[in-house]
Structure formats: C-alpha cells, structure tokens
Design an enzyme around this catalytic site. Structure first.
Site, PDB file in Angstrom:
ATOM      1  N   GLU A  35       1.169  -1.070   0.152  1.00  0.00           N
ATOM      2  CA  GLU A  35      -0.552  -0.318   0.301  1.00  0.00           C
ATOM      3  C   GLU A  35       0.601   1.073   0.195  1.00  0.00           C
ATOM      4  O   GLU A  35       1.892   1.586   0.827  1.00  0.00           O
ATOM      5  CB  GLU A  35      -0.815   0.544   1.986  1.00  0.00           C
ATOM      6  CG  GLU A  35      -2.102   0.924   1.531  1.00  0.00           C
ATOM      7  CD  GLU A  35      -2.828   1.195   2.225  1.00  0.00           C
ATOM      8  OE1 GLU A  35      -2.763   1.190   3.463  1.00  0.00           O
ATOM      9  OE2 GLU A  35      -3.753   2.453   2.533  1.00  0.00           O
ATOM     10  N   ARG A 262       4.985 -12.505   9.980  1.00  0.00           N
ATOM     11  CA  ARG A 262       5.404 -11.205   9.753  1.00  0.00           C
ATOM     12  C   ARG A 262       6.984 -11.385  10.526  1.00  0.00           C
ATOM     13  O   ARG A 262       6.644 -11.533  10.919  1.00  0.00           O
ATOM     14  CB  ARG A 262       4.234 -10.127  10.718  1.00  0.00           C
ATOM     15  CG  ARG A 262       4.878  -8.841  10.444  1.00  0.00           C
ATOM     16  CD  ARG A 262       3.312  -8.373  10.943  1.00  0.00           C
ATOM     17  NE  ARG A 262       2.507  -8.150  10.393  1.00  0.00           N
ATOM     18  CZ  ARG A 262       2.370  -6.731   8.957  1.00  0.00           C
ATOM     19  NH1 ARG A 262       3.365  -5.730   9.210  1.00  0.00           N
ATOM     20  NH2 ARG A 262       1.060  -6.446   8.622  1.00  0.00           N
ATOM     21  N   LYS A 272       4.755   0.167   8.890  1.00  0.00           N
ATOM     22  CA  LYS A 272       4.787   2.185   7.935  1.00  0.00           C
ATOM     23  C   LYS A 272       3.853   3.329   9.583  1.00  0.00           C
ATOM     24  O   LYS A 272       4.831   4.364   9.056  1.00  0.00           O
ATOM     25  CB  LYS A 272       3.782   1.885   7.174  1.00  0.00           C
ATOM     26  CG  LYS A 272       4.667   1.746   6.038  1.00  0.00           C
ATOM     27  CD  LYS A 272       3.638   0.995   4.261  1.00  0.00           C
ATOM     28  CE  LYS A 272       3.264  -0.182   4.278  1.00  0.00           C
ATOM     29  NZ  LYS A 272       2.064   0.104   3.573  1.00  0.00           N
TER      30      LYS A 272
END
Ligand code: ATP
Ligand code: MG
Length: 561
Positions: A35, A262, A272
């Site tokens: 994203e 992750r 982020k």
C-alpha cells in the site's frame, strides 16, 4: 524445477504440490502488493525476496501491485519511493499494477453481486452496525436494511457512486452470514463513501472499495496463482474465497491466498504507521534517516542490496511470528563490506603524536594495500610526517600486558609505517593527555624487507598525518530504541523507548585519499568500522555515516550492564 540446492520453504512445498497435481508451471504468477502509504521497511524486504525469489526460482512473472484504495493515506511520493526501493534491491517486476485501475471492474462486479442478492446498501451509523456485529463468542444480528430490494440497492449504490450522499451515510455490504463464527464473514463492508481525491484517479470516484473486496479480485484480474500475505490475513482467507466464488469464471486461474509470518526486527519497529509517527514527530530526519529500518534508511546508511537479500534469505520464512535480532542484519552487512570495502585510515577521537626524531620538513608516502580480501583492489599511497593523530583510546601512560596499544616505554607499529616507542606525554591543566612524544625506528618501515621491518611488536595502530588529514563530519549511529521490542509493551507506547543517544556527530580526520570519494562510496576505517559517504556530503564538507562497527559491541555492552 528448483534451481537452488537449498531446501524448500513451506510456500515452495505448496507450489511443488500444485505442480505435482498438474498445475501448468508456465501459469505461475506472483505479486508484491504494497500500500503506498509509507516507505518500505526491512519487514517488506522479506516479502519482496519471497515473491521475487519465487519468480526467479520458477521463472514466473511477478507484478508490483499498488494496493491503493485509501486516498486518505496514500501519495505519489510513496509510490515512487517503493519503486526505487524494489529496484535497488535488485528485482524486476513484470507489470506495474494499481488496484485503482480496477475500480470500474470492481464496481461492475459489485453491481452483479447486488443483482444476485449478495450485497446490499446499509444506511445505519457505524456505531449501530458495530453493535449488531456481535462478538467472537456471540453471533451478530441482522440489521434493518439487510432485506432491501435489489432495485432499491442498485439505485442507492448508483447514488453513492454519483456523489448524492454524504460520507458515512451509506455503505455497501456483502450479504453473507451475521452469525458466522468468523467475524469477518458477518456482512463485511465492500464500499464506503469518501469524498477525497485519489493520487491517481483524482475525483473520478467518491466511493472506495475495501481491502478484502479489492485484494482477491485484483489477484484474479492479474491471474496471480499464489497470493502470499502475512498471518494476520489468515482469518480473511474465508472471505477472500467467498468473493472469488461469486465472480470467478471457471476457465480462469483461481488465485490462492497463503500466509506466512510477519518478520520483526529487534530494537526497532516495522510498521509504516509507526515509522510515520517517528517522521512526523521529528524524532528522525525523514523516512531515509540512516537510523530508520526502512530500505531507504538502510541504503543511506551504507547497506548493500546484497546484504539485505542475504539477510532475508538466511531468516527465510516461517509460520510463526518471532523477533529477529538486529545483530544478524549487521552481521550480513559486515560480511559483505569486508569483501568489497576499501580499507582506509581515519581517526575519530584524535590525540596528537609527535615523532621527535623525524625531521620536521620531511614527509613520505607509504604504499598501502586497498583491500587484503581483494587483490584486484590495488594500492594507494598515504602521507606520513612528524606529527600524526592517533586514537585517544590507543594510548595510556601505564597499562598491563594485555593492552596491546601504546603506553609509555612501549612499542607499537604504525599501520603501513614504522615502529614507534612512546617516550613522554604532555597534559593540560586538568590532567588530560593532549600530546604524546615518541621516537621511531627509521629502519623498521613496513614492506622494506629489512630485518627491522620484520620485527614483531604487539599492536598496530591506525593514524593520519595531521598536516595532510581531511577533517570530516562523522555521524555515529546507535540503536533507535533502547528496548528490544519497543512495540511489545501493553502499558507503554513504543515512543517511550526512543534512544536519545541514537545519533552522535563528531569531527574525524581521514587520510587525504578520501578527498575524491563520492556519495555512498563505502570504506572500512581500519579498526573503527564501516563508513559510507552521506548524501548530504559536499567536497567542502564531507560527511560520513558509520554503517556498522567492526564487531558486535552492543551485545557485549548489554551483558555488562
Ligand atoms: P505496515 O503495517 O508496515 O504498513 P502492511 O502489511 O500494512 O505493513 P503493506 O504495504 O500492505 O504493508 O505490505 C505489502 C506486503 O508486505 C504485504 O504482503 C505484507 O503482508 C508484507 N509485509 C508487510 N510487513 C511485513 C513484515 N514485517 N514481514 C513480512 N512481510 C511483511
Ligand atoms: Mg497495510
């Protein structure tokens, strides 16, 4: 099929099984789907190396897909940064794709779902909807708009698209099952009204599709075979499949979502959203601050793409989350720089050394090997003269036998130069040593072949000739967070653990051969660590970043405390 002798990871096992079951190898297709709401970080490197690595292993295309469905957080700057970082890591994508390019297709499919009675417009407030949603242990209940007629739904959805309604007044929801044991299946939202300009579609749309509705359908449009995401999406898989079931053409490839853990790195945060906070609060100097775990921060710090790839390769992928120690990342950059970085001399904490029996006006140029690990790196000449700087820590008036550096009455070799003996030292009024006087043995010059040159002394020091040295700014970095898992505390915000001493700026003195160093050139300052030229550096004022120390001193310090 596999070209590497390394054992297969569990994702590769899934692919191998599909191939064994007759799936055509030339139909394999992968994607990396960031994203564009921030810069890529070291966690993303794992996903990039996984997806692009599969592309290389199976000779399959890999798309770079921007998952750009939230105009509030997304920007062109982030798109550009992401492309730069993936390229820098050394990967080539097949097609640059944007979820926003599929907005019309997604809209048309949503209309189809409405026509089939599988989606409806809900006009309640988000609070009302939340109450009806139930809890993980209690089923939800149907809302009052759930049974709107197809005609009314079509009319309202069209109105939403045309901008007739305000934000928050209506949403489009999938009509699945309000009592499903999977909360995500309780009539998830597919569209919301957002009267915001998008960085690519501008004001063409005022309704935006949600992640779950967009992601699998984008995979399907691009005919991605294996859609790999992190574990938090595991409960979304059921919904991913439900949406696909309702749009799929049976002659086409059906994408498969599979999840891996992750990657978290110690002493930092990889999110982020959290990294954005560090930037916005001015705790770092931007996304590419060399203390940041972003790809652009690591690049600026002097990391090589090879070191990041080999790090990602070593940690591999896993089914369970864990924290990887940052010292492993540092190990990989050290190992690579050891092979490629030219050796130079630089003194970071200078102490003046005067060789009293060396003629005042004399100077000579000493031949030095650029990299003992790389014969092709050649030689350079470094100036030597009567007055030098050595490292403060390298001299003591008195020391025990384990101190292999310079002490009064003791001898050391000056790297690539002569053997010297410390005779006396001078102190300031506070008792700090400010100068050391020594004598040298003129016959002991390194490489001269004389008997004296072969004489062994314990300890070799780096040095620079004061008259020839270049003063430069040196930025020394420490961990950005004092805690191993700054975002792992329930009662404390990660920002409480920001290390106030993560950056130290000093003036160092380096040999004059560095004068022509270009931005991002990397060096080993002998005995001191690996350094690169920062992008802010100018010929008038050179700036070096310490990429990493020569040894892992952090772990040792922690043990002591
Ligand atoms: P962040 O929370 O940092 O924004 P994200 O998952 O929201 O991370 P995306 O841009 O959606 O970021 O991520 C793109 C891809 O990278 C996704 O497939 C995601 O699962 C993967 N990814 C993100 N962070 C990590 C991580 N720490 N380790 C491994 N893969 C990751
Ligand atoms: Mg995300």
């Amino acid at each position: 099929m596999s070209e590497s002798p390394k054992s297969l990871n569990f994702i590769e096992h899934i692919i191998e099984e599909d191939l064994a079951n007759g799936f055509p190898p030339n139909a394999l297709r992968f994607r990396f789907p960031p994203e564009p709401n921030g810069y890529l970080h070291i966690g993303h490197a794992s996903s990039i190396c996984l997806n692009f690595g599969l592309g290389l292993r199976y000779n399959a295309p890999v798309n770079l897909r921007f998952d750009d469905t939230n105009p509030i957080k997304e920007e062109q700057e982030f798109v550009d940064a992401i492309k730069r970082d993936v390229e820098w890591l050394g990967y080539e994508w097949d097609t640059e794709c944007y979820a926003s390019d599929y907005f019309q297709t997604l809209y048309d499919w949503a209309v189809e779902l409405i026509k089939q009675g599988k989606a409806y417009v809900d006009s309640q407030s988000s609070e009302e909807m939340a109450i009806q949603k139930g809890t993980p242990t209690e089923p939800g209940v149907n809302g009052p708009y759930r049974n709107r007629s197809v005609e009314e739904n079509l009319e309202l959805f069209k109105g939403m698209k045309e901008g007739l309604f305000d934000e928050g007044t209506h949403v489009l929801r999938a009509k699945i099952d309000m009592s499903s044991s999977n909360m995500l299946m309780r009539d998830p939202i597919m569209y919301r009204i957002l009267k915001r300009a998008h960085h690519r579609t501008n004001t063409d749309w005022c309704i935006y599709p949600m992640y779950d509705w967009t992601h699998g359908e984008s995979d399907y449009i691009e005919q991605i075979t294996h859609s790999l995401c992190t574990l938090e999406f595991a409960p979304h898989r059921e919904l991913y499949d439900w949406f696909l079931d309702n749009i799929i053409d049976p002659d086409k490839v059906r994408p498969k979502q599979r999840e891996f853990a992750r990657r978290n790195l110690s002493h930092t945060v990889v999110s982020k959203r959290k990294l954005l906070q560090l930037v916005e609060k001015g705790l770092v100097n931007g996304w590419d601050d060399p203390r940041m775990p972003t790809i652009s921060g690591l690049r600026r710090r002097g990391y090589t793409p090879e070191s990041i790839r080999s790090f990602a390769d070593t940690i591999g992928i896993a089914k369970r989350e864990n924290v990887v120690d940052v010292s492993l990342l540092e190990f990989h950059i050290r190992e690579h720089l050891n092979k490629i970085a030219p050796r130079v001399m630089g003194v970071l904490n200078p102490l003046k050394l005067v060789i009293t029996n060396y003629p005042e006006e004399q100077e000579e140029w000493l031949r030095s090997e650029n990299n003992p690990e790389d014969a092709s790196a050649g030689f350079r000449d470094i100036p030597f003269s009567r007055e030098l700087y050595i490292e403060k820590e390298d001299f003591r008036e008195e020391a025990n036998r384990k101190f292999f550096r310079l002490k009064l009455g003791g001898e050391v070799r000056l790297k690539n130069g002569y053997i010297i003996k410390a005779e006396s030292c001078t102190k300031d009024t506070e008792g700090n040593i400010i100068e050391v006087q020594c004598t040298y043995d003129p016959k002991s010059k390194s490489g001269s072949g004389s008997e004296e040159s072969l004489r062994k002394v314990k300890g070799t020091l780096h040095w620079v000739s004061i008259k020839h040295a270049l003063p430069v700014e040196v930025r020394l970095y420490d961990r950005l967070f004092t805690d191993e898992t700054p975002d792992g505390h329930k009662d404390k915000d990660f920002l409480e653990f920001v290390n106030p001493d993560s950056l130290t700026v000093i003036t160092g003195y380096v040999e004059p051969s560095l004068k022509n160093a270009k931005i991002n050139d990397r060096f080993q300052f002998q005995r001191m660590g690996y350094f690169n030229v920062d992008q802010d550096s100018t010929p008038e004022k050179m700036i070096f970043n310490r990429t990493v120390t020569l040894r892992d001193t952090w772990a040792k310090l922690q043990k002591k405390n």
